[in-house]
Design an enzyme around this catalytic site. Structure first.
Site, PDB file in Angstrom:
ATOM      1  N   LEU A 347       0.848  -1.198   0.000  1.00 37.76           N
ATOM      2  CA  LEU A 347       0.000   0.000   0.000  1.00 37.76           C
ATOM      3  C   LEU A 347       0.881   1.244   0.000  1.00 37.76           C
ATOM      4  O   LEU A 347       2.075   1.158   0.345  1.00 37.76           O
ATOM      5  CB  LEU A 347      -0.886  -0.011   1.253  1.00 37.76           C
ATOM      6  N   GLY A 351       6.859   2.298   2.892  1.00 40.19           N
ATOM      7  CA  GLY A 351       8.325   2.222   2.827  1.00 40.19           C
ATOM      8  C   GLY A 351       8.855   1.544   1.575  1.00 40.19           C
ATOM      9  O   GLY A 351      10.012   1.118   1.542  1.00 40.19           O
ATOM     10  N   PHE A 354      11.560   3.834  -0.107  1.00 39.14           N
ATOM     11  CA  PHE A 354      12.671   3.880   0.845  1.00 39.14           C
ATOM     12  C   PHE A 354      13.488   2.580   0.755  1.00 39.14           C
ATOM     13  O   PHE A 354      14.708   2.592   0.626  1.00 39.14           O
ATOM     14  CB  PHE A 354      12.071   4.051   2.246  1.00 39.14           C
ATOM     15  N   THR A 430       2.998   0.252  -6.321  1.00 35.97           N
ATOM     16  CA  THR A 430       2.208  -0.491  -5.332  1.00 35.97           C
ATOM     17  C   THR A 430       2.000  -1.942  -5.786  1.00 35.97           C
ATOM     18  O   THR A 430       1.985  -2.842  -4.970  1.00 35.97           O
ATOM     19  CB  THR A 430       0.831   0.155  -5.111  1.00 35.97           C
ATOM     20  N   ASN A 466       4.434   7.953   8.417  1.00 31.30           N
ATOM     21  CA  ASN A 466       4.805   7.832   7.001  1.00 31.30           C
ATOM     22  C   ASN A 466       3.953   8.738   6.121  1.00 31.30           C
ATOM     23  O   ASN A 466       4.449   9.355   5.178  1.00 31.30           O
ATOM     24  CB  ASN A 466       4.647   6.383   6.521  1.00 31.30           C
ATOM     25  N   LEU A 469       5.193  12.179   6.404  1.00 27.96           N
ATOM     26  CA  LEU A 469       6.444  12.326   5.647  1.00 27.96           C
ATOM     27  C   LEU A 469       6.162  12.423   4.153  1.00 27.96           C
ATOM     28  O   LEU A 469       6.790  13.193   3.429  1.00 27.96           O
ATOM     29  CB  LEU A 469       7.363  11.120   5.901  1.00 27.96           C
ATOM     30  N   ARG A 554      39.493   8.640  10.345  1.00 23.78           N
ATOM     31  CA  ARG A 554      40.791   7.990  10.190  1.00 23.78           C
ATOM     32  C   ARG A 554      41.514   8.074  11.531  1.00 23.78           C
ATOM     33  O   ARG A 554      41.194   8.913  12.376  1.00 23.78           O
ATOM     34  CB  ARG A 554      41.628   8.710   9.133  1.00 23.78           C
ATOM     35  N   HIS A 555      42.509   7.239  11.695  1.00 26.09           N
ATOM     36  CA  HIS A 555      43.385   7.329  12.874  1.00 26.09           C
ATOM     37  C   HIS A 555      44.091   8.682  12.879  1.00 26.09           C
ATOM     38  O   HIS A 555      44.159   9.374  11.855  1.00 26.09           O
ATOM     39  CB  HIS A 555      44.431   6.211  12.794  1.00 26.09           C
ATOM     40  N   ASN A 561      52.716   8.120   8.006  1.00 24.66           N
ATOM     41  CA  ASN A 561      52.063   9.211   7.258  1.00 24.66           C
ATOM     42  C   ASN A 561      53.038  10.372   7.107  1.00 24.66           C
ATOM     43  O   ASN A 561      53.137  10.985   6.035  1.00 24.66           O
ATOM     44  CB  ASN A 561      50.811   9.725   7.977  1.00 24.66           C
ATOM     45  N   ARG A 606      47.865   2.120  14.787  1.00 27.08           N
ATOM     46  CA  ARG A 606      47.504   3.540  14.690  1.00 27.08           C
ATOM     47  C   ARG A 606      46.031   3.804  14.999  1.00 27.08           C
ATOM     48  O   ARG A 606      45.670   4.868  15.482  1.00 27.08           O
ATOM     49  CB  ARG A 606      47.942   4.131  13.347  1.00 27.08           C
ATOM     50  N   GLU A 627      43.751  -1.478   6.982  1.00 25.64           N
ATOM     51  CA  GLU A 627      43.930  -0.712   5.742  1.00 25.64           C
ATOM     52  C   GLU A 627      44.145  -1.645   4.552  1.00 25.64           C
ATOM     53  O   GLU A 627      44.548  -2.806   4.719  1.00 25.64           O
ATOM     54  CB  GLU A 627      45.125   0.262   5.915  1.00 25.64           C
ATOM     55  N   SER A 651      49.654   0.946 -13.751  1.00 30.26           N
ATOM     56  CA  SER A 651      48.423   0.138 -13.725  1.00 30.26           C
ATOM     57  C   SER A 651      47.470   0.688 -12.671  1.00 30.26           C
ATOM     58  O   SER A 651      46.265   0.773 -12.883  1.00 30.26           O
ATOM     59  CB  SER A 651      48.707  -1.312 -13.349  1.00 30.26           C
ATOM     60  N   TYR A 667      40.898  -2.169  -4.263  1.00 34.59           N
ATOM     61  CA  TYR A 667      39.741  -1.548  -3.596  1.00 34.59           C
ATOM     62  C   TYR A 667      38.531  -2.480  -3.640  1.00 34.59           C
ATOM     63  O   TYR A 667      37.755  -2.550  -2.690  1.00 34.59           O
ATOM     64  CB  TYR A 667      39.409  -0.192  -4.233  1.00 34.59           C
ATOM     65  N   HIS A 693      40.984   3.492   8.384  1.00 32.02           N
ATOM     66  CA  HIS A 693      42.040   3.989   7.489  1.00 32.02           C
ATOM     67  C   HIS A 693      41.438   4.607   6.227  1.00 32.02           C
ATOM     68  O   HIS A 693      40.277   4.391   5.916  1.00 32.02           O
ATOM     69  CB  HIS A 693      42.950   2.832   7.096  1.00 32.02           C
TER      70      HIS A 693
HETATM   71  N1  LIG Z   1       9.434  -1.562   6.071  1.00 31.15           N
HETATM   72  C1  LIG Z   1       8.845  -0.401   6.358  1.00 31.15           C
HETATM   73  N2  LIG Z   1       7.608  -0.362   6.924  1.00 31.15           N
HETATM   74  C2  LIG Z   1       7.015   0.802   7.230  1.00 31.15           C
HETATM   75  N3  LIG Z   1       7.568   2.010   7.009  1.00 31.15           N
HETATM   76  C3  LIG Z   1       8.776   2.049   6.432  1.00 31.15           C
HETATM   77  C4  LIG Z   1       9.481   0.851   6.085  1.00 31.15           C
HETATM   78  N4  LIG Z   1      10.670   1.199   5.535  1.00 31.15           N
HETATM   79  C5  LIG Z   1      10.704   2.538   5.534  1.00 31.15           C
HETATM   80  N5  LIG Z   1       9.584   3.059   6.081  1.00 31.15           N
HETATM   81  C6  LIG Z   1       9.226   4.474   6.304  1.00 31.15           C
HETATM   82  O1  LIG Z   1       8.213   4.801   5.373  1.00 31.15           O
HETATM   83  C7  LIG Z   1       8.381   6.166   4.961  1.00 31.15           C
HETATM   84  C8  LIG Z   1       7.642   6.411   3.648  1.00 31.15           C
HETATM   85  O2  LIG Z   1       8.171   5.528   2.739  1.00 31.15           O
HETATM   86  P1  LIG Z   1       8.017   5.535   1.154  1.00 31.15           P
HETATM   87  O3  LIG Z   1       9.135   4.660   0.697  1.00 31.15           O
HETATM   88  O4  LIG Z   1       7.945   6.890   0.577  1.00 31.15           O
HETATM   89  O5  LIG Z   1       6.606   4.789   1.006  1.00 31.15           O
HETATM   90  P2  LIG Z   1       5.915   4.107  -0.273  1.00 31.15           P
HETATM   91  O6  LIG Z   1       6.926   4.050  -1.386  1.00 31.15           O
HETATM   92  O7  LIG Z   1       5.516   2.749   0.217  1.00 31.15           O
HETATM   93  O8  LIG Z   1       4.742   4.968  -0.575  1.00 31.15           O
HETATM   94  C9  LIG Z   1       9.897   6.281   4.881  1.00 31.15           C
HETATM   95  O9  LIG Z   1      10.302   7.629   4.997  1.00 31.15           O
HETATM   96  C10 LIG Z   1      10.362   5.465   6.051  1.00 31.15           C
HETATM   97  O10 LIG Z   1      10.509   6.263   7.219  1.00 31.15           O
HETATM   98  O1  LIG Z   2      44.588   4.065  -2.113  1.00 32.61           O
HETATM   99  P1  LIG Z   2      45.477   5.199  -1.713  1.00 32.61           P
HETATM  100  O2  LIG Z   2      45.053   6.530  -2.254  1.00 32.61           O
HETATM  101  O3  LIG Z   2      46.892   4.856  -1.997  1.00 32.61           O
HETATM  102  O4  LIG Z   2      45.229   5.321  -0.109  1.00 32.61           O
HETATM  103  C1  LIG Z   2      45.486   4.234   0.748  1.00 32.61           C
HETATM  104  C2  LIG Z   2      46.718   4.529   1.548  1.00 32.61           C
HETATM  105  O5  LIG Z   2      46.406   5.471   2.554  1.00 32.61           O
HETATM  106  C3  LIG Z   2      47.300   5.288   3.696  1.00 32.61           C
HETATM  107  C4  LIG Z   2      48.106   6.547   3.920  1.00 32.61           C
HETATM  108  O6  LIG Z   2      48.894   6.857   2.806  1.00 32.61           O
HETATM  109  O7  LIG Z   2      46.378   4.941   4.714  1.00 32.61           O
HETATM  110  P2  LIG Z   2      46.337   5.198   6.322  1.00 32.61           P
HETATM  111  O8  LIG Z   2      47.493   6.023   6.709  1.00 32.61           O
HETATM  112  O9  LIG Z   2      45.016   5.912   6.548  1.00 32.61           O
HETATM  113  O10 LIG Z   2      46.310   3.847   6.976  1.00 32.61           O
HETATM  114  C5  LIG Z   2      48.173   4.079   3.311  1.00 32.61           C
HETATM  115  O11 LIG Z   2      48.532   3.263   4.393  1.00 32.61           O
HETATM  116  C6  LIG Z   2      47.310   3.357   2.290  1.00 32.61           C
HETATM  117  O12 LIG Z   2      48.012   2.461   1.444  1.00 32.61           O
END
Ligand SMILES: Nc1ncnc2c1ncn2[C@@H]1O[C@H](COP(=O)(O)OP(=O)(O)O)[C@@H](O)[C@H]1O
Ligand SMILES: O=P(O)(O)OC[C@H]1O[C@@](CO)(OP(=O)(O)O)[C@@H](O)[C@@H]1O
Length: 741
Positions: A347, A351, A354, A430, A466, A469, A554-555, A561, A606, A627, A651, A667, A693
């Protein structure tokens, strides 16, 4: 997962009153009082024998907070050096003005973590001799951070004990001797003075961020543009404690659902139940995960079918579980199951948008090509935003036809996008009648697999919130200046939908029932299989709406560093130590009213040293927060890498997201190992401070800020700055504090 299996999620670490809790560690105490309605300015408080609860000084008693209309709550952690805790409930004003009424009867007592006696009523005798009586519920939970750590170990090997420096995985610094009230009394930090601007982000109604209708873009009957936004203001409730949840698994499509109760939180162990590797007899097939932004698996460098140039520079398109599932599923799954449609059902104001937006953000972050299609957006483009409730009547044939038409247009767009390589489409409407769902299933035949995701909410207060909102946020009411008129119209629209509503009972589905109530909830799963549906169910089980902050930092600056060396495990520089002190003051001030917060660090010195001075909260070390592993480059400067390993340097420069250091990580690898951290951050209801980190925080931040994968390695993540992520009923908001340059 899914068919033929049953789940018992009773894996909570919570213990009922009276159980024996002997065995070390700190004690989490949760106290509740039912049906208390404030008498003047009298608020229920708790005071007792340990400094945390005032050392029997009523003026330092801890106030209980209103958790719901009739329930008051207080939870706190008793440090491990207090084997006995005596306490009582009392009624008084927060500012110590006026009477202070201590409950009748003997002192309540925890010994070794177990409650002595079973007094479930608190009796207060007023000056008038009138006696007030309230039910109380008292629970203690021994060392939940250990359980937390253990549950993660069970399904992911990222959290390993730190054997390096003899520091336990979970620890808590007690308050310094002679300073049992903490130093917050003398702390006159004004946190606002440290606030710095955040990168340009604003609260946008999730539906506005969904896919722009292709078929309506070029004069296809568009009457009005979309994208209007209104400011949002909501009250932020206090975090509630964790309640009951259930998971239900249906054995066959026709069987009635089985309900499995879980008292307390749904533990992460439940992921084992939804094993992506089990292929059940009546499972309809597996889904394909093709990894990051690629329409196929990228072959290894040794693959002869790749052109030389491509082979030479090829990097994994996906990492870890995503890649493994991709290979398995591509070999096993039927063709149409290569694309997954999550079709929302429910309905209005339940949510759906959301949930759709949150799921989209999670799946994209994991590396799955995902798009959110919002039928409301199509409707507004084709018919304008100012349609009144009559448009949504079940006995209005023009309205019905127009709504089915825009739904079909959105589905067409979604299928077309999938045929171009898109992986997961989230279809947000819906879809509240079986006739509409049949139409969608027909359109999907042979093209994609459909899973219905139904959101059901039976809590009138949440529905009311809701609806309010909705009037504030939805573009449908952006041009309605009169809130009350908008409210009445939306209520009529809701009535029209309620008359026609048919709950899902067909195909593969996930039902989320009362998951936003704060009282737990239920998830029903029917006829589901595969890696990705498993991840989706696990994610949904763990998410909730309890407002709480997550602080990312971060630390403090490390010695490496300063020298420009990457990786390593050095201690802090002088500046870094200053930051550790400032951070501890900041956390003390920012979380002074929070009793159940926790501090997460990596296992590297750290971060541990940066968090060292924070007192009063449990600290948890996660190997997953270490890290990025720079492999053979660990300890080098970027200049040294450029000079000695120019190919590696180039690379990485070309594709920093996918580049994997020799014998180290990319990453993408980091994102994969952070998934349990994200799930746990979603599951937590209390504030969390994450001290980690640069690379790891880039990946975590990208999840909350919904930043695309390719941007992650380049996100600015300055030292000595705290990013506060506020989770709440309208989504995620951000605030930044820069404690020093
Ligand atoms: N599982 C859920 N049951 C009830 N309310 C929820 C749930 N998940 C999120 N909400 C809340 O419902 C609000 C309105 O949600 P929305 O996604 O716009 O509703 P719908 O798309 O069903 O019309 C959100 O801002 C959130 O606070
Ligand atoms: O991916 P990049 O940009 O190299 O960043 C990661 C690098 O950041 C560093 C600092 O140069 O992290 P941190 O000091 O926050 O632990 C390195 O240890 C790490 O390899």
């Amino acid at each position: 997962m899914g068919t033929g299996s049953s789940i018992n999620l009773d894996t909570t670490s919570s213990h009922g009153v009276g159980e024996d809790h002997a065995g070390g560690g700190q004690l989490y105490v949760s106290l509740k009082m039912e049906n208390y309605s404030p008498k003047g300015n009298l608020v229920p408080h708790v005071y007792g024998s340990v400094p945390l609860v005032g050392s029997w000084d009523a003026s330092k008693a801890l106030p209980m907070e209103r958790e719901s209309t009739s329930m008051w709550e207080l939870s706190f952690v008793v440090p491990p050096n207090h084997e006995t805790l005596d306490f009582k409930f009392l009624l008084k004003s927060k500012d110590n003005n006026g009477p202070c009424i201590v409950e009748e009867g003997p002192t309540r007592q925890f010994m070794g973590g177990a409650l002595q006696g079973v007094a479930r009523l608190a009796l207060f005798r007023l000056i008038t001799d009138e006696v007030l009586e309230y039910r109380v519920c008292i629970k203690a939970d021994r060392v939940s951070p250990f359980d937390l750590a253990a549950s993660w170990r069970a399904y992911q090997e990222n959290l390993e004990p730190s054997t390096v420096r003899g520091i336990p995985d979970v620890s808590i610094n007690a308050l310094p001797e002679g300073d049992e009230n903490g130093s917050s009394m003398s702390l006159d930090l004004d946190l606002e003075q440290y606030v710095v601007p955040t990168p340009p982000t604003s609260v946008v109604y999730a539906a506005n961020l969904t896919e722009t209708p292709r078929c309506l873009q070029h004069g296809g009957g568009v009457t009005k543009g979309d994208g209007s936004e209104k400011g949002v203001s909501v009250s932020v409730d206090r975090p509630t404690s964790i309640k009951e949840r259930e998971v239900v698994v249906l054995e066959k499509e026709s069987d009635p659902p089985k309900v499995y109760h879980a008292s307390g939180m749904v533990e992460s162990k439940s992921v084992g139940t939804f094993s992506p590797l089990q292929k059940q007899d009546n499972q309809k097939g597996l889904l394909v995960d093709r990894g990051v932004g690629s329409s196929r698996l990228v072959k290894s460098a040794s693959a002869t079918t790749l052109p030389d140039s491509e082979a030479k520079n090829s990097m994994p398109a996906a990492a870890g579980a995503v890649a493994a599932a991709a290979v398995a599923d591509q070999m096993l799954g039927p063709k149409e199951d290569m694309h997954l449609a999550i079709v929302l059902v429910g309905l209005p104001a339940r949510g759906k948008t959301f949930t759709a937006a949150k799921l989209t953000r999670y799946l994209r972050w994991l590396g799955h090509d995902t798009k959110h299609f919002n039928v409301g957006k199509y409707r507004r483009l084709k018919h304008g935003a100012n349609l009144c409730a009559d448009f949504f009547r079940g006995d209005n044939p023009e309205g019905m036809e127009a709504r089915n038409e825009v739904a079909a247009l959105a589905m067409d767009d979604m299928i077309a996008w999938m045929q171009e390589g898109g992986q997961v489409g989230i279809f947000d409407a819906t879809n509240s009648t079986s006739q509409r769902r049949n139409m969608l299933m027909k359109m999907a035949e042979g093209k994609c697999k459909i899973i219905f995701l139904e959101t059901i909410c039976n809590d009138p207060q949440i529905i009311e919130r809701n609806i309010r909102l909705k009037i504030q946020q939805s573009p449908d009411y952006a041009e309605e200046p009169d809130f009350e008129a908008g409210y009445q119209d939306f209520k009529r629209r809701l009535d029209n939908y309620e008359k026609m509503y048919e709950p899902v009972n067909e195909g593969s589905y996930i039902k989320m029932i009362d998951m936003a109530s704060g009282q737990g909830g239920q998830i029903q799963v029917n006829n589901l299989g595969g890696y990705l549906p498993g991840r989706i169910v696990f994610f949904l089980v763990n998410t909730h709406l309890t407002p709480r902050p997550i602080l990312l930092t971060r630390h403090g600056e490390s010695r490496d560093n300063v020298r420009g060396r990457i990786g390593g495990d050095t201690v802090l520089s002088g500046q870094g130590e200053v930051y550790a002190k400032k951070l501890s003051n900041f956390v003390e001030k920012r979380l002074k009213n929070e009793r159940a917060a926790s501090i997460w660090t990596s296992t590297l010195q750290r971060t541990i040293l940066t968090a060292n001075q924070i007192v009063g909260f449990p600290k948890i070390q996660w190997r997953a927060l270490d890290e990025i592993n720079a492999g053979v480059c660990d300890g080098m400067t970027y200049e040294e890498i450029k000079k000695n390993m120019p190919e590696e340097y180039e690379s990485r420069k070309k594709d920093k997201l996918r580049y994997r250091y020799p014998r180290g990580e990319s990453y993408l690898d980091v994102i994969q190992r952070l998934e349990p951290v994200i799930i746990e951050l979603e599951r937590q209801r209390a504030p969390v401070v994450v001290v980690s980190h640069q690379a790891v925080l880039r990946a975590l931040y990208a999840y909350f800020a919904d930043r695309p994968l390719k941007e992650i390695p380049h996100i600015e993540m300055p030292l000595h700055t705290i990013i506060e992520i506020q989770m709440g009923v309208t989504g995620v908001q951000e605030k930044r504090y820069k404690l020093m340059d």
